[in-house]
Design a protein around this motif. Sequence first.
Motif, PDB file in Angstrom:
ATOM      1  N   LYS A 450       0.790  -1.232   0.000  1.00  0.00           N
ATOM      2  CA  LYS A 450       0.000   0.000   0.000  1.00  0.00           C
ATOM      3  C   LYS A 450       0.825   1.288   0.000  1.00  0.00           C
ATOM      4  N   GLU A 451       1.744   1.432   0.961  1.00  0.00           N
ATOM      5  CA  GLU A 451       2.406   2.730   1.134  1.00  0.00           C
ATOM      6  C   GLU A 451       3.883   2.742   0.729  1.00  0.00           C
ATOM      7  N   THR A 452       4.489   1.568   0.580  1.00  0.00           N
ATOM      8  CA  THR A 452       5.926   1.500   0.307  1.00  0.00           C
ATOM      9  C   THR A 452       6.240   1.911  -1.128  1.00  0.00           C
ATOM     10  N   ALA A 460      -2.455   3.714  -3.162  1.00  0.00           N
ATOM     11  CA  ALA A 460      -2.358   4.991  -2.448  1.00  0.00           C
ATOM     12  C   ALA A 460      -3.229   6.051  -3.107  1.00  0.00           C
ATOM     13  N   ASN A 464      -6.266   8.292  -1.300  1.00  0.00           N
ATOM     14  CA  ASN A 464      -6.040   9.743  -1.332  1.00  0.00           C
ATOM     15  C   ASN A 464      -7.208  10.448  -2.027  1.00  0.00           C
ATOM     16  N   LYS A 493      -1.629   5.580   9.008  1.00  0.00           N
ATOM     17  CA  LYS A 493      -1.660   4.828   7.753  1.00  0.00           C
ATOM     18  C   LYS A 493      -2.187   5.691   6.616  1.00  0.00           C
ATOM     19  N   ASP A 495      -2.107   8.958   6.375  1.00  0.00           N
ATOM     20  CA  ASP A 495      -1.092   9.965   6.047  1.00  0.00           C
ATOM     21  C   ASP A 495      -0.007   9.372   5.155  1.00  0.00           C
ATOM     22  N   ALA A 496       0.393   8.144   5.445  1.00  0.00           N
ATOM     23  CA  ALA A 496       1.424   7.487   4.633  1.00  0.00           C
ATOM     24  C   ALA A 496       0.916   7.253   3.203  1.00  0.00           C
ATOM     25  N   LEU A 497      -0.336   6.833   3.096  1.00  0.00           N
ATOM     26  CA  LEU A 497      -0.946   6.636   1.778  1.00  0.00           C
ATOM     27  C   LEU A 497      -1.023   7.950   1.011  1.00  0.00           C
ATOM     28  N   LYS A 498      -1.426   9.001   1.706  1.00  0.00           N
ATOM     29  CA  LYS A 498      -1.560  10.306   1.059  1.00  0.00           C
ATOM     30  C   LYS A 498      -0.202  10.860   0.632  1.00  0.00           C
ATOM     31  N   ASN A 499       0.801  10.660   1.429  1.00  0.00           N
ATOM     32  CA  ASN A 499       2.145  11.140   1.064  1.00  0.00           C
ATOM     33  C   ASN A 499       2.638  10.452  -0.202  1.00  0.00           C
ATOM     34  N   ARG A 500       2.417   9.126  -0.279  1.00  0.00           N
ATOM     35  CA  ARG A 500       2.831   8.412  -1.495  1.00  0.00           C
ATOM     36  C   ARG A 500       2.016   8.882  -2.693  1.00  0.00           C
TER      37      ARG A 500
END
Length: 511
Positions: A450-452, A460, A464, A493, A495-500
Amino acid sequence: MKTLRLILGDQLHHGHSWYTKTSDDVLYFMAEMRQETDYVKHHIQKVVAFFKSMRSFADWLTINEHTVIYYTLDDAKNQQDLIQNLQQLISEHHIEKFEYQLPDEYRLDEQLKAFCEKITIETKAVDSEHFLTSRTDFADFFKGKKQIVMEYFYRDMRKKYDIMMLNAKNPEGGKWNFDQSNRKKWKGSPEIPQEKQLENSVVAIYEMIQKAEVVTIGNIDVENFHWPTNRADCLKLLNYFCEELLVHFGDYQDAMHTDEYFLFHSRLSFAMNSKMLHPKEVIETVISYWRAHKETIDISQVEGFVRQILGWREYMRGMYWKEMPNYRTLNALNNTNSLPDFFWTGNTKMNCMKHAISQSLNKAYAHHIQRLMVTGNFALLTQTHPDEVDKWYLGIYIDAIEWVEITNTRGMSQFADGGLVATKPYVSSGSYINKMSNYCKGCAYKVSKKETEDACPFNALYWNFLDEKQAYFKDNQRMSMMMSLLNKMDKTKLDALKNRAQAIIANPDKY
């Protein structure tokens, strides 16, 4: 009375009532024009196919003793503009009356109406005699109704034309819609028959287009052009679909595979949208074949095909004429980003996007799920401006004429109309693509992550999109489940998805 009749490039209808009689006083006019090649950047196969089909139709008219004036793109008399060409012919041939078939594109409709208002000779607009509904039937059907739903329209069309009906109220098979049976993933079997080969060389037309320096996109095999460009080839393709592909069409109409471009699809959309085939004859031919082979062909295969033509095709045209010209300006989700460069090259590490786009560039074709749930899905998740998406879809596909393209793209795909066509946006994470294709195998990204950095970008981007567009969907019942899951998601989690996702949106051509 000396009459000039205009035939546009998508009005190649052999059965039109115009052609039942011949007359020395009637001139038919057709033209290949820069006005049409240049208003959007078209696929080279699209330009070639229309020119070749137009020439075939003009030859048919001549053989049937009609008088035809045909301007090729390089004709010295060709003004490259429809109105200038018409004015020239009216003067040169002392025309007393001008007639035309109603165009299916709003811009041409407006252009011809304005022209007729200015000229002093008698004018007449007639129906193209192609569609099963008039321009206004759709608006009349839904007048006063709270919701515009395709299924109701489709059922009414089935009743009106007595198509696959037991009686006035009940459909064959006990159901109106077998869509639930049309969602299988193709895994290498059943075997897909070899593509129907059509003997088509388009070298001369291609060289003329190149010499004229018409700017196009995509690739072409000029010695073995695989699209039908005359009625005989259209009928061959229709019969081939019935005999070889119909048996599994419905099952796998949503499937996608890296080794197969067409699967069990008919490739008849260009033949119909240019009007070389009439939708009613296509429907009747397919149903007749099914009735003769019921022991091997299930009703679900046929109904899925009929629904696309009798339901969806007529529905989209009705929506177009009901909502234009405002429809082309709609941007309900206020998306503003640019289309990634890889849409024009296919150069991306995302396997699904690479295959869908490369196929589009090489074949001028992708089926509805590739358009909706791969390329369209990505464009919407990256919040691309619908104007840019429209231009790409209108240019790249051989069957794309604005009446069918813009309603599918701006409506069904991009939800830019705010829900006129679709009751919810058609977006998904990578899981749907993995479910319906083998695209995820061998991809640089992992659909399970998902986020990596190696996670599927769709994952992601999906969450988002839901987060950023919450305000637009707060009252949408069909989005309530996903919104509930979004609101329950761990903030870290999310936030990490949104950043990616933001990194992908900022530089999509990196992925």
